[in-house]
Design a protein around this motif. Structure first.
Motif, PDB file in Angstrom:
ATOM      1  N   GLY A   1       1.067  -1.040  -0.021  1.00  0.00           N
ATOM      2  CA  GLY A   1       0.276   0.255  -0.085  1.00  0.00           C
ATOM      3  C   GLY A   1       1.005   1.101  -0.415  1.00  0.00           C
ATOM      4  N   GLU A   2       1.898   1.158   0.525  1.00  0.00           N
ATOM      5  CA  GLU A   2       2.626   2.293   0.602  1.00  0.00           C
ATOM      6  C   GLU A   2       3.396   2.488  -0.982  1.00  0.00           C
ATOM      7  OE1 GLU A   2       6.168  -0.905   0.192  1.00  0.00           O
ATOM      8  OE2 GLU A   2       3.734  -0.548   1.222  1.00  0.00           O
ATOM      9  N   LEU A   3       3.489   1.897  -2.394  1.00  0.00           N
ATOM     10  CA  LEU A   3       3.940   2.390  -3.349  1.00  0.00           C
ATOM     11  C   LEU A   3       3.153   3.597  -3.619  1.00  0.00           C
ATOM     12  CD1 LEU A   3       5.898   1.725  -6.157  1.00  0.00           C
ATOM     13  CD2 LEU A   3       3.615   0.082  -6.946  1.00  0.00           C
ATOM     14  N   SER A   4       4.065   4.440  -4.455  1.00  0.00           N
ATOM     15  CA  SER A   4       3.409   5.742  -4.947  1.00  0.00           C
ATOM     16  C   SER A   4       4.723   6.012  -6.571  1.00  0.00           C
ATOM     17  CB  SER A   4       3.869   6.938  -4.218  1.00  0.00           C
ATOM     18  OG  SER A   4       4.801   6.853  -3.716  1.00  0.00           O
ATOM     19  N   LEU A   5       3.299   6.769  -7.204  1.00  0.00           N
ATOM     20  CA  LEU A   5       4.273   6.496  -8.744  1.00  0.00           C
ATOM     21  C   LEU A   5       5.681   7.537  -8.287  1.00  0.00           C
ATOM     22  CD1 LEU A   5       1.079   8.003 -10.703  1.00  0.00           C
ATOM     23  CD2 LEU A   5       2.578   5.875 -11.251  1.00  0.00           C
ATOM     24  N   ASP A   6       5.884   8.414  -7.363  1.00  0.00           N
ATOM     25  CA  ASP A   6       7.505   8.686  -7.762  1.00  0.00           C
ATOM     26  C   ASP A   6       8.583   7.892  -7.559  1.00  0.00           C
ATOM     27  OD1 ASP A   6       6.911   8.574  -4.796  1.00  0.00           O
ATOM     28  OD2 ASP A   6       6.743  10.910  -4.321  1.00  0.00           O
ATOM     29  N   MET A   7       8.285   6.223  -6.276  1.00  0.00           N
ATOM     30  CA  MET A   7       8.895   5.712  -6.299  1.00  0.00           C
ATOM     31  C   MET A   7       9.689   5.232  -7.543  1.00  0.00           C
ATOM     32  SD  MET A   7       6.479   4.295  -3.017  1.00  0.00           S
ATOM     33  CE  MET A   7       7.395   3.132  -2.333  1.00  0.00           C
ATOM     34  N   LEU A   8       8.698   5.299  -8.337  1.00  0.00           N
ATOM     35  CA  LEU A   8       9.238   5.090  -9.585  1.00  0.00           C
ATOM     36  C   LEU A   8       9.796   5.807 -10.398  1.00  0.00           C
ATOM     37  CD1 LEU A   8       6.477   3.305 -10.097  1.00  0.00           C
ATOM     38  CD2 LEU A   8       8.054   2.051  -9.471  1.00  0.00           C
ATOM     39  N   ASP A   9      10.538   6.916  -9.578  1.00  0.00           N
ATOM     40  CA  ASP A   9      11.856   7.874 -10.287  1.00  0.00           C
ATOM     41  C   ASP A   9      12.801   7.446  -9.750  1.00  0.00           C
ATOM     42  OD1 ASP A   9       9.344   8.354 -12.242  1.00  0.00           O
ATOM     43  OD2 ASP A   9       8.763  10.077 -10.394  1.00  0.00           O
ATOM     44  N   LEU A  10      13.952   8.549 -10.831  1.00  0.00           N
ATOM     45  CA  LEU A  10      15.275   7.825 -10.188  1.00  0.00           C
ATOM     46  C   LEU A  10      15.096   9.554  -8.538  1.00  0.00           C
ATOM     47  CD1 LEU A  10      17.495   9.491 -12.770  1.00  0.00           C
ATOM     48  CD2 LEU A  10      17.427   6.674 -11.392  1.00  0.00           C
ATOM     49  N   VAL A  11      16.105   8.524  -7.623  1.00  0.00           N
ATOM     50  CA  VAL A  11      15.986   9.250  -6.486  1.00  0.00           C
ATOM     51  C   VAL A  11      17.388   9.919  -6.478  1.00  0.00           C
ATOM     52  CG1 VAL A  11      15.986   9.449  -3.483  1.00  0.00           C
ATOM     53  CG2 VAL A  11      14.921   7.339  -5.488  1.00  0.00           C
TER      54      VAL A  11
ATOM     55  N   ALA B   1      18.878   4.000  -7.847  1.00  0.00           N
ATOM     56  CA  ALA B   1      17.878   3.640  -8.923  1.00  0.00           C
ATOM     57  C   ALA B   1      16.646   3.449  -7.901  1.00  0.00           C
ATOM     58  CB  ALA B   1      18.338   2.127  -9.459  1.00  0.00           C
ATOM     59  N   PRO B   2      15.422   3.427  -9.320  1.00  0.00           N
ATOM     60  CA  PRO B   2      14.142   3.136  -8.474  1.00  0.00           C
ATOM     61  C   PRO B   2      14.182   1.897  -8.502  1.00  0.00           C
ATOM     62  CG  PRO B   2      13.855   4.009 -11.066  1.00  0.00           C
ATOM     63  CD  PRO B   2      15.517   4.116 -10.180  1.00  0.00           C
ATOM     64  N   LEU B   3      12.781   1.682  -8.057  1.00  0.00           N
ATOM     65  CA  LEU B   3      12.539  -0.120  -7.451  1.00  0.00           C
ATOM     66  C   LEU B   3      12.777  -0.639  -8.526  1.00  0.00           C
ATOM     67  CD1 LEU B   3       9.558   0.843  -4.628  1.00  0.00           C
ATOM     68  CD2 LEU B   3      12.505  -0.295  -3.796  1.00  0.00           C
ATOM     69  N   GLN B   4      12.309  -0.384  -9.990  1.00  0.00           N
ATOM     70  CA  GLN B   4      11.909  -1.638 -10.899  1.00  0.00           C
ATOM     71  C   GLN B   4      13.094  -1.557 -11.658  1.00  0.00           C
ATOM     72  OE1 GLN B   4      10.782   1.772 -10.899  1.00  0.00           O
ATOM     73  NE2 GLN B   4      11.138   2.643 -12.535  1.00  0.00           N
ATOM     74  N   LEU B   5      14.523  -1.037 -11.450  1.00  0.00           N
ATOM     75  CA  LEU B   5      15.340  -0.663 -12.008  1.00  0.00           C
ATOM     76  C   LEU B   5      15.865  -1.512 -10.902  1.00  0.00           C
ATOM     77  CD1 LEU B   5      17.377  -0.211 -14.041  1.00  0.00           C
ATOM     78  CD2 LEU B   5      18.218   1.964 -12.839  1.00  0.00           C
ATOM     79  N   LYS B   6      16.154  -1.670  -9.767  1.00  0.00           N
ATOM     80  CA  LYS B   6      16.695  -2.664  -9.081  1.00  0.00           C
ATOM     81  C   LYS B   6      16.254  -4.127  -8.779  1.00  0.00           C
ATOM     82  CE  LYS B   6      17.599   0.683  -5.132  1.00  0.00           C
ATOM     83  NZ  LYS B   6      16.996   1.334  -3.271  1.00  0.00           N
TER      84      LYS B   6
ATOM     85  N   GLY C   1      -4.666  -1.526  -5.269  1.00  0.00           N
ATOM     86  CA  GLY C   1      -5.961  -0.911  -4.572  1.00  0.00           C
ATOM     87  C   GLY C   1      -5.711  -0.537  -3.352  1.00  0.00           C
ATOM     88  N   ARG C   2      -4.775  -0.966  -2.441  1.00  0.00           N
ATOM     89  CA  ARG C   2      -4.409   0.157  -1.431  1.00  0.00           C
ATOM     90  C   ARG C   2      -3.783   1.080  -1.243  1.00  0.00           C
ATOM     91  NH1 ARG C   2      -9.036  -2.351   0.809  1.00  0.00           N
ATOM     92  NH2 ARG C   2      -8.843  -4.438   0.459  1.00  0.00           N
ATOM     93  N   GLN C   3      -3.285   1.218  -2.605  1.00  0.00           N
ATOM     94  CA  GLN C   3      -2.318   2.379  -2.832  1.00  0.00           C
ATOM     95  C   GLN C   3      -2.841   4.024  -2.897  1.00  0.00           C
ATOM     96  OE1 GLN C   3      -1.971  -0.220  -4.419  1.00  0.00           O
ATOM     97  NE2 GLN C   3      -0.700  -1.188  -4.028  1.00  0.00           N
ATOM     98  N   ALA C   4      -2.700   5.354  -2.206  1.00  0.00           N
ATOM     99  CA  ALA C   4      -3.519   6.315  -2.274  1.00  0.00           C
ATOM    100  C   ALA C   4      -3.553   6.569  -3.884  1.00  0.00           C
ATOM    101  CB  ALA C   4      -2.173   7.464  -1.756  1.00  0.00           C
ATOM    102  N   GLU C   5      -2.045   6.073  -4.508  1.00  0.00           N
ATOM    103  CA  GLU C   5      -2.227   6.087  -6.568  1.00  0.00           C
ATOM    104  C   GLU C   5      -3.702   5.031  -7.132  1.00  0.00           C
ATOM    105  OE1 GLU C   5      -0.880   8.750  -7.770  1.00  0.00           O
ATOM    106  OE2 GLU C   5       1.226   8.496  -6.516  1.00  0.00           O
ATOM    107  N   PRO C   6      -4.067   5.382  -7.758  1.00  0.00           N
ATOM    108  CA  PRO C   6      -5.302   4.620  -8.115  1.00  0.00           C
ATOM    109  C   PRO C   6      -4.512   3.793  -9.140  1.00  0.00           C
ATOM    110  CG  PRO C   6      -5.763   7.307  -8.694  1.00  0.00           C
ATOM    111  CD  PRO C   6      -4.528   6.941  -8.190  1.00  0.00           C
ATOM    112  N   PRO C   7      -5.357   2.543  -8.751  1.00  0.00           N
ATOM    113  CA  PRO C   7      -4.928   1.468  -9.895  1.00  0.00           C
ATOM    114  C   PRO C   7      -4.101   1.725 -11.620  1.00  0.00           C
ATOM    115  CG  PRO C   7      -6.474   1.071  -8.469  1.00  0.00           C
ATOM    116  CD  PRO C   7      -6.562   2.401  -8.815  1.00  0.00           C
ATOM    117  N   GLN C   8      -5.718   2.748 -11.912  1.00  0.00           N
ATOM    118  CA  GLN C   8      -5.561   2.635 -13.281  1.00  0.00           C
ATOM    119  C   GLN C   8      -4.315   3.305 -13.231  1.00  0.00           C
ATOM    120  OE1 GLN C   8      -7.282   1.080 -16.232  1.00  0.00           O
ATOM    121  NE2 GLN C   8      -5.706   2.783 -16.604  1.00  0.00           N
ATOM    122  N   ALA C   9      -3.789   4.454 -12.889  1.00  0.00           N
ATOM    123  CA  ALA C   9      -2.778   5.299 -12.295  1.00  0.00           C
ATOM    124  C   ALA C   9      -0.619   4.329 -12.397  1.00  0.00           C
ATOM    125  CB  ALA C   9      -2.403   6.825 -11.672  1.00  0.00           C
ATOM    126  N   LEU C  10      -1.264   3.692 -12.145  1.00  0.00           N
ATOM    127  CA  LEU C  10       0.097   2.948 -11.656  1.00  0.00           C
ATOM    128  C   LEU C  10       0.254   1.382 -12.926  1.00  0.00           C
ATOM    129  CD1 LEU C  10      -0.630   1.429  -7.709  1.00  0.00           C
ATOM    130  CD2 LEU C  10       1.533   3.270  -8.576  1.00  0.00           C
TER     131      LEU C  10
END
Length: 441
Positions: free
Chosen positions: A249-259, A269-274, A286-295
């Protein structure tokens, strides 16, 4: 429910070839020289042996780099030998070298392992692609050995995992979607090579993360030995199990960007690159703050084109390899959270349902045996004939563990031997569900 299982076979992948000279690293001489100077400035490394380990380079390349810096007047030999380092020559920064190191540190605090250029890393990603794995029914069955699963579920899971494509697992909560995701991870088995850091456009992006990457044994050579076993592959990489990143549920879109670290002026590296070469599990979708469709929209290009787009602080965008088995897990029906276009882009959709009464009893018996509680016929009849009809006989995989743990807790409290009775079933059942009622404030 855990049982012993055989470890997966490590069939191995083609390793990244070791560097024979500075040119093989793919980095500019200036960048390599700056990292050498920063490493010497920030650490106590001052011999070829110490520096080759710090920079993750072969000794001949390290010596070439030192000679290059000496020729430029940035390093000088101390004229003494280290008795503790195989009588190696020690070096130090000249005044000019210290000034250059400070200037380089002002640009970026990164030092240590030489990064791998993005285009070279992309070649290694292809060598060890998640889509190259060949998984058998036996491997998957052994990895799932701690779960009671219907055979037809493995029929669907096998081809999905073997394809290395995206998977959506959906169904009611408490039926082991997370456990199945972890079983898929265990089935992958083999080791791959993860870069400590990668370089793009002069910027360093750290990738290796001890939390995500489980490193195999690290080989350190005896400096006096003629046989250099650690140079069997490019030491800028770490040999690891295929990585697994699990988010919920903690996943957000900015976690998929370079930090970007403003202080160190380096990127992480972001999570998907790791998770490249491994598994990325999005649990509780569906439990994230971001809508599932956006993810899902964020994943469309990576899933379809096997590449992701990241951006530097300057705004410059660049491609990175996307080679990850993405597993989405949700308690919602897919039609409730996605549009048809998004669903079309997820390659496999697998429903994880509750067990049949027969499988429920198998799980119940296995859990009871493991926890040292004898089965009682009267208690089981009471459970199946009196309790489950009140919830329309809907069984879930989590329930046997929950009920038996509750009965054990009650027995411990009452100071009685572990037992199973209709009365204890009632008391355990009362804790499994919350009664529908209005609470007056």
């Amino acid at each position: 429910m855990s049982m012993m299982k055989s470890p997966p076979v490590d069939v191995g992948v083609e390793p990244p070839p070791p560097c024979r000279n500075m040119e093989d690293t793919g980095l500019s001489k200036v960048m390599m020289r700056d990292i050498l100077l920063k490493t010497m400035f920030r650490s106590n490394a001052d011999t070829v042996g110490q520096l080759e380990r710090a920079l993750c380079l072969p000794s001949r390349v390290t010596q070439e780099l030192i000679d290059n810096a000496r020729d430029a007047g940035l390093l000088e030999a101390m004229g003494t030998l280290h008795a503790t380092s195989g009588n190696e020559m020690a070096y130090r920064l000249s005044d000019q070298g210290k000034a250059r190191a400070l200037d380089a540190l002002a640009q970026s605090e990164y030092y240590g392992a030489m990064p791998v250029p993005m285009h070279i890393y992309a070649k290694q990603v292809k060598r060890q692609s998640i889509r190259n794995i060949q998984i058998t029914r036996k491997q998957l069955t052994e990895a799932m050995g701690h779960l009671i699963l219907p055979p037809e579920l493995l029929d669907h899971l096998g081809p999905a995992v073997g394809s290395g494509r995206s998977i959506l697992m959906y169904g009611p909560p408490g039926n082991g979607k997370s456990s199945i995701s972890n079983g898929i991870r265990d089935a992958l088995g083999e080791k791959i090579y993860v870069p400590r850091a990668i370089e793009y456009s002069g910027q360093v992006i750290t990738v290796y993360d001890p939390i995500v990457h489980s490193a195999a044994e690290d080989q350190v050579d005896d400096p006096l030995s003629l046989r250099r076993t650690s140079n069997a592959f490019d030491r800028r990489y770490v040999r690891c199990d295929r990585p697994t990143v699990i988010t919920g549920g903690e996943l957000s879109l900015d976690m998929l960007d370079l930090v970007y670290n403003k202080t160190a002026r380096t990127y992480t590296a972001p999570l998907q690159l790791k998770s490249t070469g491994g598994v990325f599990i999005v649990d509780d979708l569906g439990r994230q703050a971001e809508p599932p469709q956006a993810l899902i929209n964020r994943w469309i290009v990576p899933l379809e084109e096997s590449k992701d787009i990241l951006a530097l602080q300057s705004g410059e965008k660049f491609e990175v390899p996307f080679d990850t088995l993405v597993i989405f897990s949700t308690n919602f029906h897919p039609n409730d959270i996605f549009d048809k276009a998004a669903l079309r882009r997820i390659f496999f959709k697998i429903k994880i349902d509750g067990p049949s009464q027969e499988n429920f009893l198998k799980i119940f018996a296995l859990v009871a045996k493991k926890k040292g509680m004898k089965l009682d016929e009267a208690a089981l009849v009471h459970l199946l004939k009196r309790k489950y009809p009140t919830i329309d006989n809907v069984y879930a995989n989590y329930q046997p563990v929950f009920l038996i743990d509750q009965m054990i807790a009650i027995c411990d409290f009452e100071g009685i031997p572990y037992r199973m009775t209709p009365e204890l079933i009632d008391r355990a059942w009362a804790n499994m569900f919350v009664k529908d009622e209005t609470i007056v404030h």
